[in-house]
Scaffold this motif. Structure first.
Motif, PDB file in Angstrom:
ATOM      1  N   ARG A 132       0.859  -1.180   0.000  1.00  0.00           N
ATOM      2  CA  ARG A 132       0.000   0.000   0.000  1.00  0.00           C
ATOM      3  C   ARG A 132       0.900   1.237   0.000  1.00  0.00           C
ATOM      4  O   ARG A 132       2.124   1.141   0.183  1.00  0.00           O
ATOM      5  CB  ARG A 132      -0.924   0.036   1.219  1.00  0.00           C
ATOM      6  N   GLY A 172      -3.618   6.189   4.800  1.00  0.00           N
ATOM      7  CA  GLY A 172      -3.073   4.883   4.415  1.00  0.00           C
ATOM      8  C   GLY A 172      -1.737   4.585   5.060  1.00  0.00           C
ATOM      9  O   GLY A 172      -1.255   3.451   4.987  1.00  0.00           O
ATOM     10  N   ASP A 175      -1.240   1.575   7.591  1.00  0.00           N
ATOM     11  CA  ASP A 175      -1.344   0.197   7.123  1.00  0.00           C
ATOM     12  C   ASP A 175       0.022  -0.492   7.191  1.00  0.00           C
ATOM     13  O   ASP A 175       0.998   0.037   6.646  1.00  0.00           O
ATOM     14  CB  ASP A 175      -1.850   0.225   5.657  1.00  0.00           C
ATOM     15  N   HIS A 225      -5.893   1.313   7.914  1.00  0.00           N
ATOM     16  CA  HIS A 225      -5.472   2.285   6.896  1.00  0.00           C
ATOM     17  C   HIS A 225      -5.031   3.581   7.611  1.00  0.00           C
ATOM     18  O   HIS A 225      -3.847   3.855   7.724  1.00  0.00           O
ATOM     19  CB  HIS A 225      -6.691   2.448   5.979  1.00  0.00           C
TER      20      HIS A 225
END
Ligand code: FAD
Length: 402
Positions: A132, A172, A175, A225
């Protein structure tokens, strides 16, 4: 403008609806349960997420957002709109189909402006959903709705760039699979206003990158996230990590945010559709004062207004998507600005009516309404506050009469 679906899109819509019914809605609660059962909500990804990602990939419901057919599904924005809308019906859905922000925007940047080496190292694993990413532009110390204010420094020293700055709301970054940040900062404070900024790839494990804290949204942590405040202190990366070149940050931001913004709007329409569906089902079975709630005129008015407002927002979204497809993202900037104002407010109104119709249950976690509302509210700020988009629309309108 022809918004009718091609056979290919019709088939994808059918497949996606079925996938949502069979695999996404029934697993929303399990996802949250697995998150809570972990050591902490940030330590790992609920296994159901990887399971559903694999299933979506096998079903060909993967990377539908990318208009570039070398990397993604090669759909136009008009074709992607109904699909993205369906994904917006569930908070967990976009990631299942590898169509979640900010990874989609970052993948578009890499696909459009990245070197072959950058694509191999970062775009490929992102497209596979193996890693990610986050996008670090906004800073706590400056009004970041004006991107020219961004102060982080990206200084060239020999064969490296050195990055110093404080960012927040880097979505994000919490994550555990987040491996790469696209960081925006100044390479040349003396250049012209729109050529001072650049974007650079910073692996999250580079010495000097520190996540200071995770920022909740109305109490929702959005784990795993999340939205991070990050300091970059004397972070050194090779010079080849710069994207497109020095001074291109502003140009990339404009290219990145156009598609990102319209995708948010598509998802918001899906969120509003789900809220209206939940509302309609609830009021037909719930009886107050010896009548189903659905027989109350006021509730019928909420339903009618919601349907009208959703359809209006959808048409403007499709018009903006059509402009992007036929005249380009730049030519579509007014339509993108308009829909970015319309869609979040429309979704907030529709979801709020559904919450009201549900009574106290509406604000609980037993139904998805509160989470959908909190998410929609952030989108009156994220990717540009309403006021900035309105200023853009007004500027272009006034220009016609100068
Ligand atoms: C949930 C969430 C996720 C986010 N994710 C990311 C991310 O991944 N990466 C990232 O870099 N950023 C992210 N952001 C940050 C977001 O993009 C910024 O908050 C936004 O651009 C506004 O910047 P600011 O907060 O500094 O507000 P400011 O620039 O301080 O503006 C404050 C307010 O001033 C008003 N205002 C500003 N300009 C004008 C004007 N021209 N006319 C009238 N009024 C005006 C508006 O009401 C605005 O809300 C996220 C934000 C949220 C809430």
């Amino acid at each position: 403008m022809d918004f009718s679906y091609t056979p290919k899109v019709r088939q994808l819509i059918r497949k996606l609806h079925l996938f949502m019914e069979e695999s996404v809605y029934p697993n929303e609660a399990l996802y949250e349960q697995q998150l809570n059962e972990q050591e902490n909500r940030w330590s790992a990804i609920p296994p159901i997420m990887e399971e559903l990602k694999n299933k979506a990939k096998e079903a060909g419901l993967w990377n539908l957002f990318l208009p570039d057919s070398d990397y993604g599904a090669g759909l136009t924005n008009v074709e992607y709109a109904p699909l993205c809308e369906i994904m917006g019906r569930s908070i967990i859905a976009p990631e299942i189909f590898n169509c979640n922000a900010p990874d989609t925007g970052n993948m578009e940047v890499l696909a459009r402006y990245g070197t072959e080496q950058q694509k191999n190292e970062w775009l490929k694993p992102l497209l596979e959903g193996e890693i990610r990413s986050c996008f670090s532009m906004t800073e706590p110390d400056v009004a970041s709705s004006d991107a020219t204010n961004i102060e982080a420094r990206i200084e060239k020293q020999g064969a490296e760039y050195v990055i110093n700055g404080r960012k927040w709301w880097s979505s994000g970054a919490g994550d555990p699979r987040c491996r790469i940040a696209i960081v925006m900062g100044k390479t040349d404070p003396d250049a012209s206003r729109h050529e001072q900024q650049s974007m650079i790839l910073v692996p999250m494990d580079t010495p000097g990158v520190k996540i200071e804290r995770m920022l909740p949204v109305f109490g929702y942590d959005h784990a795993p996230h999340g939205h991070a405040e990050i300091t970059y202190e004397n972070v050194r990366v090779p010079a080849e990590n710069i994207i497109w070149g020095d001074g291109k940050g502003f140009a990339i931001a404009q290219g990145r945010l156009g598609p990102g913004r319209i995708h948010h709007c598509m998802r918001l329409i899906g969120a509003a559709e789900r809220a209206l569906e939940e509302l309609c089902k609830r009021v037909q079975n719930r009886v107050a004062f010896r009548k189903p709630l659905a027989s109350q005129g006021v509730i019928r008015e909420w339903i009618a207004d919601s349907r009208i407002e959703i359809e209006q927002a959808r048409l403007l979204t499709l018009k903006a998507a059509h402009m992007m497809d036929t005249a380009g993202n730049k030519a579509a900037k007014t339509e993108i600005a308009m829909i970015k104002v319309v869609a979040p407010s429309m979704a907030l109104k529709v979801i709020d009516r559904a919450i009201q119709a549900f009574g106290a249950a509406g604000v609980s976690e037993d139904v998805p309404l509160a989470a959908l509302w909190a998410n929609a509210r952030t989108l009156r700020l994220a990717d540009g506050p309403d006021e900035v988009h309105r200023a853009q629309v007004a500027k272009l309108e006034l220009k016609k009469y100068q």
